[in-house]
Design a protein around this motif. Structure first.
Motif, PDB file in Angstrom:
ATOM      1  N   ASP A 146       0.830  -1.208   0.000  1.00 33.79           N
ATOM      2  CA  ASP A 146       0.000   0.000   0.000  1.00 33.79           C
ATOM      3  C   ASP A 146       0.865   1.259   0.000  1.00 33.79           C
ATOM      4  O   ASP A 146       1.893   1.319   0.703  1.00 33.79           O
ATOM      5  CB  ASP A 146      -0.923   0.025   1.214  1.00 33.79           C
ATOM      6  N   PRO A 147       0.461   2.300  -0.754  1.00 36.12           N
ATOM      7  CA  PRO A 147       1.281   3.508  -0.878  1.00 36.12           C
ATOM      8  C   PRO A 147       1.545   4.226   0.442  1.00 36.12           C
ATOM      9  O   PRO A 147       2.595   4.846   0.615  1.00 36.12           O
ATOM     10  CB  PRO A 147       0.481   4.390  -1.843  1.00 36.12           C
ATOM     11  N   GLU A 148       0.584   4.139   1.388  1.00 35.33           N
ATOM     12  CA  GLU A 148       0.795   4.801   2.683  1.00 35.33           C
ATOM     13  C   GLU A 148       1.966   4.158   3.432  1.00 35.33           C
ATOM     14  O   GLU A 148       2.785   4.853   4.050  1.00 35.33           O
ATOM     15  CB  GLU A 148      -0.478   4.714   3.539  1.00 35.33           C
ATOM     16  N   ILE A 149       2.039   2.836   3.360  1.00 37.92           N
ATOM     17  CA  ILE A 149       3.138   2.112   4.018  1.00 37.92           C
ATOM     18  C   ILE A 149       4.456   2.431   3.320  1.00 37.92           C
ATOM     19  O   ILE A 149       5.483   2.657   3.966  1.00 37.92           O
ATOM     20  CB  ILE A 149       2.865   0.601   4.010  1.00 37.92           C
ATOM     21  N   CYS A 150       4.427   2.464   1.983  1.00 36.80           N
ATOM     22  CA  CYS A 150       5.640   2.773   1.221  1.00 36.80           C
ATOM     23  C   CYS A 150       6.163   4.164   1.588  1.00 36.80           C
ATOM     24  O   CYS A 150       7.364   4.352   1.808  1.00 36.80           O
ATOM     25  CB  CYS A 150       5.347   2.715  -0.278  1.00 36.80           C
TER      26      CYS A 150
END
Length: 216
Positions: A146-150
């Motif tokens: 997920d982009p938030e985690i990245c």
């Protein structure tokens, strides 16, 4: 796995920044080295394997934080760096029957410049087809997180090493969507999508199982 190869193999790792793809690629490289020694090489893009011209282009693309590069120029610079990298490094090693492990390749341009920059995936594909001399990977692993985690990982692990693209906050979500689009439209049998939320050992084991089937 056997210790000799009948041909060269080109294996690429893709995914959004912060997905863990570089860590995984390095682990896989070290494991393959135990079997094939000097017949396994590691490289990455943009730039790659200490290639002077490709690395100079990399510095223009990533290191100059104040550069405002036109998106078309950006796409062409990535393709130019890739052309030099393929000619000087990838092709010679494949001809020598080596396994080439590469962190990013043409799929990154399709996602970052074609989708996220809205230049068009087909348009970016066209300039890269010209650049790569028909050299396509035997396996492409796309690590999806997920982009938030990245984004969180990027800012935790690269506090003093953020590059020009890292600083573009809106880019990460678009890149994630770009990879999703690429996967949804995929017609390549050589593309393997990996759940990057798993532990590194689990992911590496999954990747190695696919590689064993390829080179056996």
């Amino acid at each position: 796995m056997k210790n000799t190869l009948s041909k060269g193999f080109f294996i690429v790792f893709e995914g959004p920044d912060g997905s863990g793809k570089s860590t995984i690629a390095n682990h896989v490289y070290e494991l393959l080295k135990q079997c094939y020694n000097e017949h396994v090489v590691f490289t990455r893009e943009p730039g790659g394997a200490n290639n002077v011209i490709a690395e100079d282009i990399r510095r223009i693309l990533l290191n100059h934080l104040d550069y405002k590069i036109d998106f078309r120029a950006e796409a062409l610079l990535y393709a130019a760096s890739r052309a030099q990298h393929v000619s000087d490094f990838v092709l010679p090693h494949l001809k020598d029957k080596d396994i080439v492990i590469c962190d990013r390749y043409i799929h990154s341009s399709l996602v970052y410049q074609g989708f996220a920059r809205k230049l068009g995936i087909n348009e970016v594909l066209a300039i890269n087809k010209f650049a790569i001399q028909n050299v396509m990977p035997d396996l492409v692993f796309i690590i999806m997180v997920d982009p938030e985690i990245c984004s969180q990982r990027i800012h935790e692990n690269r506090v003093n090493k953020l590059d020009r693209l890292d600083l573009e906050q809106d880019l990460h979500k678009k890149v994630y969507e770009g990879y999703q689009t690429l996967i949804a439209n995929n017609k390549e049998k050589n593309m393997v999508v990996i759940d990057g939320n798993q532990t590194i050992p689990v992911i590496v084991n999954e990747v190695m199982n696919h590689i064993k089937k390829l080179v056996s």
